[in-house]
Every structure is written in structure tokens, then in C-alpha cells.
Design a protein around this motif. Structure first.
Motif: not given
Ligand code: SF4
Ligand code: SF4
Ligand code: FES
Lengths: 135, 274
Positions: B172, B205, B209, B213-219, B233
Motif C-alpha cells: 500500500c 487496517r 486507511m 486510501c486512494v482506491a488503487c486496489r494494489e492490496c 475502504f
Molecule cells: S486500495 Fe489498498 S493499496 Fe491502494 S491505497 Fe487503498 S488500502 Fe492502500
């Protein structure tokens, strides 16, 4: 009917004394709340609330000084900012958000203290035991 | 009209002489796309420049900056990644004076894959591709429409699959604390799998967040157990918008609400007793 276990985090400067006022006036309220005295409602992090549930609490009540009256000026601003978010998160995870309750009780408000405790105990009694719902 | 890859390559070639490196995606050995630091010394590597699949470029930036805090770099970022960089900046994780942003606009299929509401950049001065509208998020809508017991059962089942690899935290761009609450046994107990329900790991978590959280969905992408955790999130992000009037990454100068003092009107919107 089961006896719900409730954790009450009470700010030392107001709500804890409000509880004292209620006690001194011999006002009656349900004994389900286990009171934990804290220096300020802002001390209560979401982690502490979550852990209370994990340890088997059926409800958590958090009482602090009225906004503007916090002994540390803005300690209760934290409470007012993060606890509503935690309630939302509980809702999204499928946990009844009513299990967490926040209110402000001053040292003089013994009456309000008993009402708040009574009502919250009723709300929690109407819900199934928390651990059961988590199985 | 030239395609995005060609335009991106040209843009990077223009930027390269002025920076120490450009962070973007490259097709590496075995045909695997991964973040790569392109340099003027090896500009032929741009033959292997790639756009998709999205990989955690801001997270790589974070790692480089830890070792070289003053590096003068450029980064190719999509809308979500740009938002992540803005939030990292607001939390003193990087210096935007040293960073050139190259905004890459997402295409329809990419936005749909990410269920993304804002598949475009807004701050980058250099951009590649045409911005498109956001798309709906059917998964979040579906989970939100569930009843309380359904939600409870759904998340219990999802969190039971978690092997606590900490991948979601590590990837993240917004997780940068040196001391992490998720490593504190007071909150997250070690040595128990599946972890007890409700999952302290995931709830803590999610709280951390909030407004980050910027909603990139990497997690979600990195999770070996395919847990759709960004749904939480995103729902909270909507509440944060309503309660605190804050959208992570949207503006450079709006103060993040983690500053724990109530602002005008915030209490009224908190839903707490008056
Ligand atoms: S989507 Fe997941 S990885 Fe991306 S900023 Fe939000 S919590 Fe972090
Ligand atoms: S990446 Fe998935 S499995 Fe790993 S800790 Fe996060 S949720 Fe659990
Ligand atoms: S001192 Fe009572 S809430 Fe801060």
C-alpha cells in the motif's frame, strides 16, 4: 435472557464523576457496565474498542466531556471524529453498529448518566450475545 | 492518433535528460511486467516499456526514496497512483519539487477491471491518453446491499482465508509508519490461523486507511487469498467525503482529517448526539 457484558470507558474529568453523582444520589441503573476510568475520551482508540469486542464484550459505551469542555481542549474531538467511522466500519463488516455508543456526560449529569446506561443496556440486551454472532 | 504506448515513450524520452530516472513499467525477463527505473544511459530499454497490467509503481518509488531521499525522478502514474503520490506528499513521504508526474489516462477496460470511479489524473502537467469517465463498482454495491447477517457471514468467510502475509499492508502506498499497529500483539495476535473473528488485523487496517486510501486496489491485487478488502475502504471513503468533506488525493492543499481537531460543521455531520 442473557446478561450482556458491557465495557464503559468513562472520562475521569466528567463522566466518571457523573457516575459518582448518580451513585451518591443512589440512582438505580443496571449493573452490566464494567467501568474503566480513562484520562480523556480521546485516549480510547478504535483498537481498544475492537479489542473489547474481541475479548467478549457485547457492547461498548464511551462517555466523555461535552464538546468544548474537554480537560485537554480537543481530546474529545478525536472521539467525535474517529468513533463514527468505526461504527460505519462495524456496519460494513456485519456487526450491529448499535453495539458501540458515544455520548457526553458532565460531572453534574448523574441523571443523564443513569438514563444513558439504562437505554444502552436495553439496546444491547435486545441483541444476541456478540460471541454467538461471530461464530 | 498515435497509441498511448508510443506517446508515453516520446514523453519519457523528453523528460529523461532532466531527471535521474523515470519510473514506469517494463516487460522484464519471462515476459513479466514490473516497475523499472529507466535512465538516459540505457534509453534502449524503452523498447520494453509497458502499460498494463498495473503494478505498484508508487510503492517502488517509496522504496527508492527511502534509500535516496533527494533523488530527482519522474514517475508514470495513473489516476489512483497520482492520488497516492499526493497523499504521500501530504504526509511528508516525498518532495514533489523533485518529482515530475507523467499522468497516464486509463482506458475503459482498465477502469472496469479496477471498478474505478476516477480513472484519470488531475495534477500531472504531462499527460498521455484521453481521460474517460469513472465506472460503477458492482462488487461494492453488491456487498453493501447484503443484510447484516449476510455481511457478517461474507466477511467472516473472506477473512478466514487470510494467511496474514502482510502483503496488503506492504504494497500500500499509504502504509509507511515505522511502527505498525498490525505488528503489535496487543491488537493482532500472532500464531493463530484462521485469525479469530472479527479480524482485528483487517478492522484495524481499515481504520488506519480512513481518509488515506486512494482506491488503487494494489492490496486486493496482491492478496494471495483474493480478499476484496478495498470494498471496505471504498465505503469508508464515501463516509469520509460526507463527514469530513475530504477526498484523498483530490487536492494538493486540503488538510487531511487525521488532524484530530473538529472543523466547522464536522460535528453536525458525525451523527453523534447533540
Ligand atoms: S486500495 Fe489498498 S493499496 Fe491502494 S491505497 Fe487503498 S488500502 Fe492502500
Ligand atoms: S494480502 Fe491477503 S492474505 Fe496477505 S495479509 Fe493481506 S488480506 Fe491477508
Ligand atoms: S477530558 Fe473528558 S473528554 Fe477529554
Amino acid at each position: 435472557m442473557y446478561e450482556p457484558k458491557i465495557i464503559g470507558f468513562l472520562c475521569n474529568w466528567c463522566s466518571y464523576r457523573g457516575a459518582d453523582t448518580a451513585g451518591m444520589a443512589r440512582m438505580k441503573y443496571p449493573p452490566n457496565v464494567k467501568i474503566i476510568r480513562v484520562p480523556c475520551s480521546g485516549r480510547i482508540s478504535p483498537e481498544l474498542v475492537l479489542r473489547s469486542f474481541r475479548e467478549g464484550a457485547d457492547g461498548v459505551i464511551l462517555l466523555g466531556c461535552h464538546i468544548g469542555d474537554c480537560h485537554y481542549a480537543t481530546g474529545n474531538h478525536r472521539t467525535a471524529k474517529r468513533m463514527p467511522v468505526l461504527k460505519k466500519l462495524m456496519e460494513y463488516t456485519g456487526i450491529e453498529p448499535e453495539r458501540l455508543y458515544i455520548n457526553w456526560v458532565s460531572a453534574a449529569e448523574g441523571e443523564k448518566f443513569t438514563t444513558v446506561i439504562k437505554e444502552f443496556t436495553e439496546t444491547i440486551s435486545a441483541l444476541p450475545p456478540f460471541v454467538e454472532t461471530m461464530k | 492518433m498515435t497509441d498511448r504506448l508510443t506517446t508515453l515513450r516520446k514523453t519519457i524520452e523528453n523528460v529523461l535528460p532532466n531527471v535521474e530516472g523515470v519510473l514506469a513499467l517494463r516487460i522484464g525477463p519471462g515476459g513479466i511486467t514490473a516497475p523499472h527505473l529507466f535512465s538516459k544511459e540505457h534509453s534502449e530499454e524503452l523498447d520494453k516499456l509497458a502499460l498494463w497490467p498495473k503494478e505498484p509503481v508508487p510503492d517502488t518509488l517509496k522504496i527508492i526514496l527511502r534509500a535516496h531521499p533527494d533523488a530527482k525522478l519522474a514517475i508514470v502514474c495513473r489516476g489512483c497512483e497520482e492520488r497516492g503520490i499526493v497523499e504521500m506528499f501530504k504526509h511528508s513521504q516525498l518532495n514533489l519539487d523533485n518529482l515530475t508526474l507523467i499522468g497516464l489516462q486509463c482506458e475503459q477496460d482498465e477502469a472496469e477491471f479496477c471498478r474505478c470511479a476516477k480513472p484519470f489524473t488531475v495534477h500531472s502537467k504531462l499527460t498521455v491518453g484521453e481521460p474517460i469517465e469513472g465506472v460503477p463498482d458492482p462488487l461494492t454495491a453488491k456487498i453493501e446491499a447484503m443484510s447484516q447477517p449476510e455481511k457478517q457471514a461474507f466477511w467472516k468467510q473472506e477473512f478466514e482465508h487470510c494467511i496474514k502475509c502482510y502483503g496488503c499492508r506492504n504494497i500500500c502506498p499509504q502504509c509507511f509508519c515505522n511502527i505498525c499497529a498490525l505488528e503489535d500483539e496487543t491488537w493482532v495476535e500472532t500464531g493463530r490461523l484462521p485469525m479469530p473473528n472479527p479480524s482485528m488485523y483487517h478492522m484495524v487496517r481499515a481504520m488506519h486507511m480512513t481518509a488515506k486510501c486512494v482506491a488503487c486496489r494494489e492490496c486486493e491485487e496482491t492478496c494471495p487469498a483474493d480478499i476484496p478488502m478495498a470494498v471496505h475502504f471504498r465505503l469508508i471513503a464515501r463516509d469520509v467525503r460526507e463527514m469530513f468533506n475530504y477526498e484523498p488525493g483530490a487536492s494538493m492543499d486540503q488538510k487531511p482529517p487525521q488532524l484530530l481537531v473538529l472543523e466547522e460543521g464536522e460535528y453536525e455531520r458525525s451523527g453523534l448526539p447533540h
